[in-house]
Scaffold this active site. Structure first.
Site, PDB file in Angstrom:
ATOM      1  N   HIS A 100       0.979  -1.487   0.082  1.00 26.12           N
ATOM      2  CA  HIS A 100       0.043  -0.061   0.009  1.00 26.12           C
ATOM      3  C   HIS A 100       0.619   1.577   0.110  1.00 26.12           C
ATOM      4  O   HIS A 100       2.461   1.144   0.513  1.00 26.12           O
ATOM      5  CB  HIS A 100      -0.471   0.361   1.013  1.00 26.12           C
ATOM      6  CG  HIS A 100      -0.152  -0.209   2.681  1.00 26.12           C
ATOM      7  ND1 HIS A 100      -0.198  -1.887   2.911  1.00 26.12           N
ATOM      8  CD2 HIS A 100       0.304   0.421   3.763  1.00 26.12           C
ATOM      9  CE1 HIS A 100       0.951  -1.365   4.063  1.00 26.12           C
ATOM     10  NE2 HIS A 100       0.701  -0.301   4.216  1.00 26.12           N
ATOM     11  N   HIS A 102       0.535   5.572   1.093  1.00 20.52           N
ATOM     12  CA  HIS A 102      -0.015   6.186   1.715  1.00 20.52           C
ATOM     13  C   HIS A 102       0.175   7.040   2.170  1.00 20.52           C
ATOM     14  O   HIS A 102       1.576   8.159   1.182  1.00 20.52           O
ATOM     15  CB  HIS A 102       1.683   6.393   3.414  1.00 20.52           C
ATOM     16  CG  HIS A 102       0.828   4.979   4.311  1.00 20.52           C
ATOM     17  ND1 HIS A 102      -0.281   5.001   5.648  1.00 20.52           N
ATOM     18  CD2 HIS A 102       1.657   4.202   4.330  1.00 20.52           C
ATOM     19  CE1 HIS A 102       0.592   3.750   6.052  1.00 20.52           C
ATOM     20  NE2 HIS A 102       1.760   3.302   5.541  1.00 20.52           N
TER      21      HIS A 102
HETATM   22  P1  AMP Z   1       2.108  -0.016   7.324  1.00 25.89           P
HETATM   23  O1  AMP Z   1       2.341   0.516   8.694  1.00 25.89           O
HETATM   24  O2  AMP Z   1       2.302   0.859   6.387  1.00 25.89           O
HETATM   25  O3  AMP Z   1       2.214  -1.106   7.049  1.00 25.89           O
HETATM   26  O4  AMP Z   1       0.559   0.846   7.161  1.00 25.89           O
HETATM   27  C1  AMP Z   1      -0.730   0.050   7.695  1.00 25.89           C
HETATM   28  C2  AMP Z   1      -1.665   0.716   8.087  1.00 25.89           C
HETATM   29  O5  AMP Z   1      -2.915   0.375   7.471  1.00 25.89           O
HETATM   30  C3  AMP Z   1      -1.703   1.854   8.835  1.00 25.89           C
HETATM   31  O6  AMP Z   1      -1.600   3.333   8.761  1.00 25.89           O
HETATM   32  C4  AMP Z   1      -2.922   1.614   9.339  1.00 25.89           C
HETATM   33  O7  AMP Z   1      -3.832   2.380  10.344  1.00 25.89           O
HETATM   34  C5  AMP Z   1      -4.093   0.654   8.291  1.00 25.89           C
HETATM   35  N1  AMP Z   1      -4.894   0.565   8.331  1.00 25.89           N
HETATM   36  C6  AMP Z   1      -5.095  -1.504   9.139  1.00 25.89           C
HETATM   37  N2  AMP Z   1      -6.237  -1.624   9.307  1.00 25.89           N
HETATM   38  C7  AMP Z   1      -7.199  -0.620   8.679  1.00 25.89           C
HETATM   39  C8  AMP Z   1      -8.509  -1.233   7.938  1.00 25.89           C
HETATM   40  N3  AMP Z   1      -9.095  -1.661   8.014  1.00 25.89           N
HETATM   41  N4  AMP Z   1      -8.943   0.360   7.609  1.00 25.89           N
HETATM   42  C9  AMP Z   1      -8.109   1.425   7.347  1.00 25.89           C
HETATM   43  N5  AMP Z   1      -6.769   1.212   7.690  1.00 25.89           N
HETATM   44  C10 AMP Z   1      -5.953   0.170   8.101  1.00 25.89           C
END
Ligand code: AMP
Ligand code: ZN
Length: 143
Positions: A100, A102
């Site tokens: 993903h 951000h």
């Molecule tokens: P990363 O640390 O780069 O893997 O980012 C994962 C992101 O996913 C974090 O910022 C979380 O807040 C976000 N996240 C986890 N579960 C969900 C969800 N169900 N819906 C939206 N965002 C999520």
């Protein structure tokens, strides 16, 4: 992938705040909202991280970034910039293992998002820098 939270979001099995969808990508609000409008852009195809992309998938995902960036700027006219972050593997702070990107709108330098990149240039001679560049270049040649 059956056990992936982002695959479940894409498939509508988990509620989300959808921002955008097309054949290749899905974008939705990050629940953490590091800043207002914090959005995640994901490929619909389950890939764990950047190491699993090929050029075609990268083109389809990364080419959507400017469109979303401009939409965030329009939506939040008080924002003054944007950080684009893609964490790969645990050591780089990846916590959800469906790749993903951000998109984090920035309102002030003092908001709730920080990056710290130490300047270590004093530890690298010109020769060391040349060797590092050559090593990467060699790896690209072999790719
Ligand atoms: P990363 O640390 O780069 O893997 O980012 C994962 C992101 O996913 C974090 O910022 C979380 O807040 C976000 N996240 C986890 N579960 C969900 C969800 N169900 N819906 C939206 N965002 C999520
Ligand atoms: Zn997935």
């Amino acid at each position: 992938m059956t056990d992936c939270i982002f695959c479940k979001i894409i498939q509508g099995e988990i509620p989300t705040n959808k921002v955008y969808e097309d054949d290749d990508v899905f974008a939705f609000l990050d629940t953490s909202q590091a800043t207002k409008g914090h959005t995640l852009l994901v490929p619909k195809k389950h890939v764990q991280d950047i190491y699993e992309y090929d050029s075609e998938l990268a083109a389809s995902v990364f080419s959507r970034v400017p469109k979303l960036a401009k939409a965030l700027e329009t939506a939040f006219s008080e924002s003054e910039g944007l950080n684009i972050i893609n964490n790969n593997r645990e050591v780089a702070y990846q916590t959800v293992f469906h790749s993903h990107i951000h998109l984090i709108p920035r309102y002030t330098t003092d908001d709730d998002f920080k990056i710290f990149m130490k300047n270590n240039s004093e530890h690298y001679s010109d020769e060391a820098m040349q060797e590092i560049a050559a090593t990467i270049n060699q790896a690209l040649t072999n790719a």
